[in-house]
Design a protein around this motif. Structure first.
Motif, PDB file in Angstrom:
ATOM      1  N   LEU A  79       0.798  -1.214   0.000  1.00 31.58           N
ATOM      2  CA  LEU A  79       0.000   0.000   0.000  1.00 31.58           C
ATOM      3  C   LEU A  79       0.836   1.271   0.000  1.00 31.58           C
ATOM      4  O   LEU A  79       0.311   2.365   0.030  1.00 31.58           O
ATOM      5  CB  LEU A  79      -0.935   0.005   1.214  1.00 31.58           C
ATOM      6  CG  LEU A  79      -2.018  -1.080   1.198  1.00 31.58           C
ATOM      7  CD1 LEU A  79      -2.786  -1.084   2.500  1.00 31.58           C
ATOM      8  CD2 LEU A  79      -2.955  -0.889   0.020  1.00 31.58           C
ATOM      9  N   PRO A  85      -2.237  -0.581  -5.805  1.00 33.47           N
ATOM     10  CA  PRO A  85      -3.151   0.538  -5.555  1.00 33.47           C
ATOM     11  C   PRO A  85      -2.640   1.872  -6.082  1.00 33.47           C
ATOM     12  O   PRO A  85      -3.407   2.669  -6.621  1.00 33.47           O
ATOM     13  CB  PRO A  85      -3.269   0.554  -4.019  1.00 33.47           C
ATOM     14  CG  PRO A  85      -3.003  -0.857  -3.626  1.00 33.47           C
ATOM     15  CD  PRO A  85      -1.943  -1.335  -4.572  1.00 33.47           C
ATOM     16  N   GLN A  86      -1.342   2.116  -5.932  1.00 31.07           N
ATOM     17  CA  GLN A  86      -0.775   3.359  -6.449  1.00 31.07           C
ATOM     18  C   GLN A  86      -0.884   3.435  -7.959  1.00 31.07           C
ATOM     19  O   GLN A  86      -1.222   4.474  -8.528  1.00 31.07           O
ATOM     20  CB  GLN A  86       0.687   3.485  -6.041  1.00 31.07           C
ATOM     21  CG  GLN A  86       0.907   4.182  -4.717  1.00 31.07           C
ATOM     22  CD  GLN A  86       2.347   4.622  -4.556  1.00 31.07           C
ATOM     23  OE1 GLN A  86       3.263   3.926  -4.989  1.00 31.07           O
ATOM     24  NE2 GLN A  86       2.568   5.761  -3.943  1.00 31.07           N
ATOM     25  N   ARG A  89      -4.580   4.023  -8.972  1.00 25.69           N
ATOM     26  CA  ARG A  89      -5.260   5.253  -8.544  1.00 25.69           C
ATOM     27  C   ARG A  89      -5.533   6.246  -9.683  1.00 25.69           C
ATOM     28  O   ARG A  89      -6.681   6.687  -9.845  1.00 25.69           O
ATOM     29  CB  ARG A  89      -4.480   5.933  -7.422  1.00 25.69           C
ATOM     30  CG  ARG A  89      -5.206   7.146  -6.853  1.00 25.69           C
ATOM     31  CD  ARG A  89      -4.532   7.702  -5.598  1.00 25.69           C
ATOM     32  NE  ARG A  89      -5.278   8.820  -5.064  1.00 25.69           N
ATOM     33  CZ  ARG A  89      -6.356   8.729  -4.304  1.00 25.69           C
ATOM     34  NH1 ARG A  89      -6.819   7.534  -3.988  1.00 25.69           N
ATOM     35  NH2 ARG A  89      -6.987   9.809  -3.879  1.00 25.69           N
ATOM     36  N   LEU A 105     -10.881  -0.615  -6.580  1.00 23.56           N
ATOM     37  CA  LEU A 105     -10.123  -1.822  -6.867  1.00 23.56           C
ATOM     38  C   LEU A 105     -10.136  -2.668  -5.604  1.00 23.56           C
ATOM     39  O   LEU A 105      -9.819  -2.178  -4.515  1.00 23.56           O
ATOM     40  CB  LEU A 105      -8.687  -1.497  -7.263  1.00 23.56           C
ATOM     41  CG  LEU A 105      -7.832  -2.692  -7.681  1.00 23.56           C
ATOM     42  CD1 LEU A 105      -8.289  -3.227  -9.041  1.00 23.56           C
ATOM     43  CD2 LEU A 105      -6.363  -2.322  -7.739  1.00 23.56           C
ATOM     44  N   CYS A 106     -10.505  -3.947  -5.744  1.00 19.92           N
ATOM     45  CA  CYS A 106     -10.628  -4.841  -4.600  1.00 19.92           C
ATOM     46  C   CYS A 106      -9.892  -6.142  -4.857  1.00 19.92           C
ATOM     47  O   CYS A 106      -9.683  -6.544  -6.012  1.00 19.92           O
ATOM     48  CB  CYS A 106     -12.094  -5.168  -4.311  1.00 19.92           C
ATOM     49  SG  CYS A 106     -13.079  -3.727  -3.843  1.00 19.92           S
ATOM     50  N   TYR A 115     -11.036  -3.595   0.072  1.00 22.96           N
ATOM     51  CA  TYR A 115     -10.810  -2.418  -0.755  1.00 22.96           C
ATOM     52  C   TYR A 115      -9.352  -1.985  -0.630  1.00 22.96           C
ATOM     53  O   TYR A 115      -8.898  -1.666   0.474  1.00 22.96           O
ATOM     54  CB  TYR A 115     -11.707  -1.266  -0.315  1.00 22.96           C
ATOM     55  CG  TYR A 115     -13.131  -1.339  -0.817  1.00 22.96           C
ATOM     56  CD1 TYR A 115     -13.530  -0.605  -1.921  1.00 22.96           C
ATOM     57  CD2 TYR A 115     -14.065  -2.153  -0.180  1.00 22.96           C
ATOM     58  CE1 TYR A 115     -14.837  -0.673  -2.392  1.00 22.96           C
ATOM     59  CE2 TYR A 115     -15.379  -2.229  -0.637  1.00 22.96           C
ATOM     60  CZ  TYR A 115     -15.753  -1.488  -1.743  1.00 22.96           C
ATOM     61  OH  TYR A 115     -17.042  -1.557  -2.206  1.00 22.96           O
ATOM     62  N   VAL A 116      -8.603  -1.971  -1.744  1.00 22.36           N
ATOM     63  CA  VAL A 116      -7.228  -1.508  -1.712  1.00 22.36           C
ATOM     64  C   VAL A 116      -7.069  -0.128  -2.338  1.00 22.36           C
ATOM     65  O   VAL A 116      -6.059   0.542  -2.127  1.00 22.36           O
ATOM     66  CB  VAL A 116      -6.267  -2.515  -2.389  1.00 22.36           C
ATOM     67  CG1 VAL A 116      -6.244  -3.827  -1.623  1.00 22.36           C
ATOM     68  CG2 VAL A 116      -6.627  -2.756  -3.844  1.00 22.36           C
ATOM     69  N   GLU A 117      -8.077   0.313  -3.101  1.00 25.47           N
ATOM     70  CA  GLU A 117      -8.097   1.692  -3.617  1.00 25.47           C
ATOM     71  C   GLU A 117      -9.537   2.036  -3.967  1.00 25.47           C
ATOM     72  O   GLU A 117     -10.311   1.166  -4.397  1.00 25.47           O
ATOM     73  CB  GLU A 117      -7.190   1.842  -4.833  1.00 25.47           C
ATOM     74  CG  GLU A 117      -6.996   3.285  -5.283  1.00 25.47           C
ATOM     75  CD  GLU A 117      -6.466   4.179  -4.178  1.00 25.47           C
ATOM     76  OE1 GLU A 117      -7.303   4.757  -3.450  1.00 25.47           O
ATOM     77  OE2 GLU A 117      -5.235   4.303  -4.025  1.00 25.47           O
ATOM     78  N   ARG A 118      -9.898   3.288  -3.771  1.00 24.45           N
ATOM     79  CA  ARG A 118     -11.274   3.726  -4.039  1.00 24.45           C
ATOM     80  C   ARG A 118     -11.289   5.216  -4.306  1.00 24.45           C
ATOM     81  O   ARG A 118     -10.658   5.989  -3.586  1.00 24.45           O
ATOM     82  CB  ARG A 118     -12.183   3.411  -2.851  1.00 24.45           C
ATOM     83  CG  ARG A 118     -13.665   3.761  -3.059  1.00 24.45           C
ATOM     84  CD  ARG A 118     -14.477   3.291  -1.857  1.00 24.45           C
ATOM     85  NE  ARG A 118     -15.893   3.499  -2.056  1.00 24.45           N
ATOM     86  CZ  ARG A 118     -16.553   4.605  -1.697  1.00 24.45           C
ATOM     87  NH1 ARG A 118     -15.879   5.599  -1.131  1.00 24.45           N
ATOM     88  NH2 ARG A 118     -17.851   4.713  -1.904  1.00 24.45           N
ATOM     89  N   ILE A 131     -10.680   2.658   1.894  1.00 24.30           N
ATOM     90  CA  ILE A 131      -9.595   1.712   1.707  1.00 24.30           C
ATOM     91  C   ILE A 131      -9.394   0.904   2.988  1.00 24.30           C
ATOM     92  O   ILE A 131      -9.358   1.454   4.085  1.00 24.30           O
ATOM     93  CB  ILE A 131      -8.305   2.444   1.315  1.00 24.30           C
ATOM     94  CG1 ILE A 131      -8.496   3.143  -0.037  1.00 24.30           C
ATOM     95  CG2 ILE A 131      -7.127   1.482   1.250  1.00 24.30           C
ATOM     96  CD1 ILE A 131      -7.379   4.088  -0.398  1.00 24.30           C
TER      97      ILE A 131
END
Length: 259
Positions: A79, A85-86, A89, A105-106, A115-118, A131
């Motif tokens: 993370l 996730p980066q 994004r 993104l899950c 959830y790793v990015e939202r 997240i």
């Protein structure tokens, strides 16, 4: 080779070596492959692998092993730094702006999606997640995409452990109905879940693949009444599939198509 200090724990070294043996080019490994990679006997490799399965860091179909999202617990590298996730994004931001909807993104972690990015849309629906939040995988479009892509034995194990909850009047009502839905999702390559978890939400999801490696699921949340179900799939699916491929390409470079 220099002698190791007295405090040095060889088993700790080997345990980390097992986890590091898995990478983008080798997401699935057998006992023999791990034994060769970390230079131990097959019996020793098997003990390391099964211990990591018991601890939740690996999973197996009986023949091969793969990492689970629990490896995130080992450090913040997933993370922070150059992570999935980066990388995802900016793509999620562009998609959220273009569709004026929330994107996410899950990944699958046991019976839940994580959830790793939202990226939230300007209009927020009643379900506010961020997240790191979890939701039951069986009741979400992201979860159904990820579960549908599991090997058959793993998919059946997931269904065996699933405890259905009546969230709304539209929630799937039986394991057989859920199994039928997962079969359809696997065949078509996407999932649309309409107000099964929350009466104010529909979700469309597609898998994010890098070659044969399933990285996660890309989701768009759509307010009811804003766009029809047919329009959702007709208008959003091509764009979402392109974004999913862009995320995969940026994360690990362009790869051969899935076989």
């Amino acid at each position: 080779m220099a002698e190791q200090p007295d405090y040095y724990v060889k088993s700790a070294e080997k345990t980390l070596a097992v986890l590091l043996a898995f990478d983008a080019a080798h997401p699935l490994l057998t006992v023999t492959q791990v034994a060769e990679a970390i230079t131990v006997s097959r019996a020793a490799a098997r003990r390391f692998l099964l211990t990591l399965v018991d601890l939740g860091y690996l999973e197996t179909d009986g023949n091969a092993f793969r990492q689970t999202p629990r490896v995130l617990d080992i450090g913040a590298s997933y993370l922070s730094g150059l992570t999935l996730p980066q990388v995802a994004r900016p793509h999620l931001q562009s998609l959220a702006v273009e569709l004026a909807e929330t994107t996410a993104l899950c990944v699958l972690d046991d019976q839940d999606i994580l959830y790793v990015e939202r990226i939230a849309a300007p209009r927020m629906h009643s379900m506010n997640v961020s997240i790191g939040n979890r939701l039951p995988a069986w009741a979400t479009s992201m979860g159904r995409v990820l579960v549908a892509e599991l090997p058959e034995m793993a998919r059946e194990e997931f269904l065996r452990k699933t405890k259905l909850t009546h969230f709304t009047a539209k929630t799937v009502s039986s394991i057989d109905e859920l199994r039928t839905e997962l079969d359809a999702v696997r065949a078509q390559g996407w999932s649309l879940v309409a107000q099964e978890l929350d009466e104010g939400l529909r979700g469309l999801a597609v898998p994010v693949y890098r070659g044969a490696q399933l990285l996660g699921a890309l989701n768009v949340s759509v307010q009811p009444g804003r766009i029809g179900s047919t329009s959702i799939t007709d208008e959003m699916l091509p764009l979402m599939r392109r974004v999913a491929q862009d995320i995969a390409d940026d994360f690990g470079g362009r790869t051969a198509a899935r076989t």
